[in-house]
Design an enzyme around this catalytic site. Sequence first.
Site, short mmCIF file in Angstrom:
data_model
loop_
_atom_site.label_atom_id
_atom_site.label_comp_id
_atom_site.label_asym_id
_atom_site.label_seq_id
_atom_site.Cartn_x
_atom_site.Cartn_y
_atom_site.Cartn_z
N GLU A 94 0.74 -1.26 0.09
CA GLU A 94 -0.11 -0.28 0.11
C GLU A 94 0.92 1.28 -0.17
OE1 GLU A 94 0.30 -2.27 2.37
OE2 GLU A 94 0.21 -1.35 4.40
N HIS B 248 -7.84 -4.10 -1.25
CA HIS B 248 -7.24 -4.26 -0.10
C HIS B 248 -6.28 -3.28 0.22
CE1 HIS B 248 -5.26 -6.53 3.12
NE2 HIS B 248 -4.31 -5.86 3.14
N GLU B 249 -5.37 -2.84 -0.92
CA GLU B 249 -4.31 -2.01 -0.86
C GLU B 249 -4.82 -0.59 -0.75
OE1 GLU B 249 -1.89 -3.36 0.27
OE2 GLU B 249 -2.24 -5.18 -0.74
N HIS C 274 -5.95 0.39 2.46
CA HIS C 274 -4.87 0.95 3.63
C HIS C 274 -4.77 2.43 3.62
CE1 HIS C 274 -3.22 -2.42 5.47
NE2 HIS C 274 -2.86 -3.21 4.20
N GLU D 19 -3.82 -4.31 9.36
CA GLU D 19 -4.29 -5.34 8.37
C GLU D 19 -5.68 -5.77 8.67
OE1 GLU D 19 -3.08 -5.90 5.71
OE2 GLU D 19 -0.84 -5.06 6.01
N ASP E 102 9.09 -10.11 10.27
CA ASP E 102 8.61 -10.97 9.50
C ASP E 102 8.43 -12.49 9.77
OD1 ASP E 102 8.85 -10.82 6.62
OD2 ASP E 102 10.24 -12.40 6.38
N TYR F 165 -4.69 -10.38 9.85
CA TYR F 165 -5.58 -10.21 8.80
C TYR F 165 -6.96 -10.68 9.04
CZ TYR F 165 -1.60 -8.99 5.85
OH TYR F 165 -0.43 -8.30 5.18
N1 BES Z 1 0.98 -4.46 3.98
C1 BES Z 1 0.68 -5.78 3.42
C2 BES Z 1 1.93 -6.21 3.05
C3 BES Z 1 2.87 -6.59 4.10
C4 BES Z 1 2.60 -6.89 5.34
C5 BES Z 1 4.36 -6.42 3.63
C6 BES Z 1 3.53 -7.20 6.24
C7 BES Z 1 5.44 -6.89 4.60
C8 BES Z 1 4.93 -7.04 6.09
C9 BES Z 1 -0.12 -5.63 2.17
O1 BES Z 1 -1.29 -4.73 2.43
C10 BES Z 1 -1.00 -7.04 2.24
O2 BES Z 1 -1.43 -7.35 3.08
N2 BES Z 1 -0.74 -7.52 1.01
C11 BES Z 1 -1.16 -8.91 0.73
C12 BES Z 1 -2.44 -8.95 -0.07
C13 BES Z 1 -3.87 -8.83 0.48
C14 BES Z 1 -4.90 -8.98 -0.37
C15 BES Z 1 -4.04 -9.94 1.81
C16 BES Z 1 -0.25 -9.79 0.09
O3 BES Z 1 0.75 -9.54 -0.38
O4 BES Z 1 -0.67 -11.14 -0.03
ZN ZN Z 2 -2.52 -5.25 4.00
#
Ligand code: BES
Ligand code: ZN
Length: 626
Positions: free
Chosen positions: A293, A317-318, A321, A340, A397, A405
């Site tokens: 996002e 989703h993005e 955010h 999330e 991580d 989520y």
């Molecule tokens: N902000 C997240 C990606 C993220 C989270 C990167 C934690 C690093 C650490 C992004 O908004 C996200 O959640 N992406 C998901 C997609 C979503 C539809 C659930 C993904 O990348 O799968």
């Molecule tokens: Zn996200």
Amino acid sequence: MIKRSALVLLSLVALNACEPKPQRNITNMESTTPMTAKDVHTQSNADEVTLSHLDLDIKVDLEKKQISGCALWTIDNKKKVKVLKLDTYDMIIDSVAVDGKQVAYKRGVVIPHLGSALHIPIEMNSKQVMVCYKTGPKARALQWLDPQQTHDKKFPFLYTQSESIYARSWIPCPDGPGIRYTYSARVTVPKGLMALMSAENPQQVSDSGIYHFKMETPVPAYLMALAVGDITFKGIDNRTGVYAEPGMIEKVRYEFEDVGKMVTTAEALYGPYRWGRYDIVVLPPGFPIGGMENPRLTFCTPTVIAGDRSLVTLIAHELAHSWSGNLVTNATWNDFWLNEGFTVYFERRIMEQMMGRTYADMLWELGYQDLQTAVNDIGPSSNDTWLKLSLEGRDPDDGLTDIAYEKGSLLLELIEQNVGRAKFDKFLADYFKDHAFKTIATEEFLSYLNANLINGDTALINKININAWVYGPGIPANCPRAAQERFMKVDAERKKFEQGANPAQLATTGWTTHEWLQFLRKMPLTLTIAQMKLLDDAYQFTNSDNSEIADLWFVMAVRANYKAAYPAMEQFLSTVGRRKFLQPLYGEMMKTPTNTEMARQLFIKYRGNYHPLAQETLDKMVLGKK
Ligand code: BES
Ligand code: ZN
């Protein structure tokens, strides 16, 4: 992991008290850098020294695979300290100057997951700190692609992924979600290539190879982003558009046609979009996540370009955010669910608005299944299944999972069901307004919720039992479950197949990706090669253009030893770097000795196509690295 004592837990049965005290370790409430909770993942002292603006001047060398340049920070030494500390990771520091004068800086010890703090001596009234630097070969945010790793295979490419704590590997910065600053940047790239950031962006390639960026809304470091490559722009409406390599821009434009409508839908739910333009850049397939996002410019995997707009929930989703996360930001990574969980809830409300209730119900149900899987994988009694996390001493991580989520969004759904949608929507709109451009910790949210929605209503408190969600493991007993209208039909068709019906005869007309996912997810684990072949002949899963379906099918193929799918699977693994797809697939292979060998060989062969963060995850999983 630090276990919360029962005592602390009791004191946090917050909603029962009339006005629970937010936990504040640091009293500073300065507007640009409100640190309301201790952030254990930054070594910077931005609570003592305000960093209000970054002026970045960098050069991107795609041959050397290195960024070099200077970061000029505007500071206010409000606590009159002697040292400013910035986060760095595997970075070469060339020089440091304070108000134009070179100073003798020190490097702190390297902490594996945090990097090393850069200690800069400052005076009481120092105003500017300039750090000149180069990125190191292990910069975790950066993925450098050779031409053959891109879609068009003509030019090299670079993209960043800064969330959660990787911005420090390409910018010396105060790298915590609770620290916001405005920025401007001058970025020099090879002539002919485009540069894009989480900022006001160009729509045309610059002849000089020099680009100027401005982000006048304060953002935290994890939202710093840069992409450089052969990228072109196409508008959708007057405030939305897409960027991609020329060879796929038309497909991308088609896929995201409805993005303008999506922004309007989101605004109708929870208030104005506060960031000006909303654009999307579709990156080469190695991008390690689905979407990121980055403000004004979502970074996105090409695996959502299914050709039929069926995976655009990721964009919802993005986009969401832009409220939950970018506008109201989790104070620390322990509060990740505030980013999330809220975003998933918001995303599903957007999709419900655009596609109808039964469509959203499918998203909720698949999410619920993901939650069950996550709880099982992590361990149902693990503290990592609480919403409030304890990531001290760990790389975020390792702790940022589907719990934030899915459990997070289901808690909001539960509250909605108990107070009614109208009331909850008003509460959320106010929440975004009241906390705009601020950070928030879990405890503050609980107290805000109590003051503005629950109002001490004991019956409601008991019904929601929020502490079981926030400070308790697993899936709480009162967890909502979506209606199964469309999935019941899918399940009935699958039953017929299990009982011997020819799959080609099943009533699958009009099924969306989600119905197909439900169809495949619930298949018995013991499918024979003959059954796999029947399914494949009827529905061409092996050659599916839909990445979600293909990935799941390949997992099933490995499980069933259905080798006919292996060449397509190898093709998929050779380009796609999205961790969400790689993990289950390599994970399935790791279950038997023969397939483990296949996993090792494939991973060693294609490791170079994956982003450093995906490499790290798979190094542990497939190669057993610590
Ligand atoms: N902000 C997240 C990606 C993220 C989270 C990167 C934690 C690093 C650490 C992004 O908004 C996200 O959640 N992406 C998901 C997609 C979503 C539809 C659930 C993904 O990348 O799968
Ligand atoms: Zn996200």
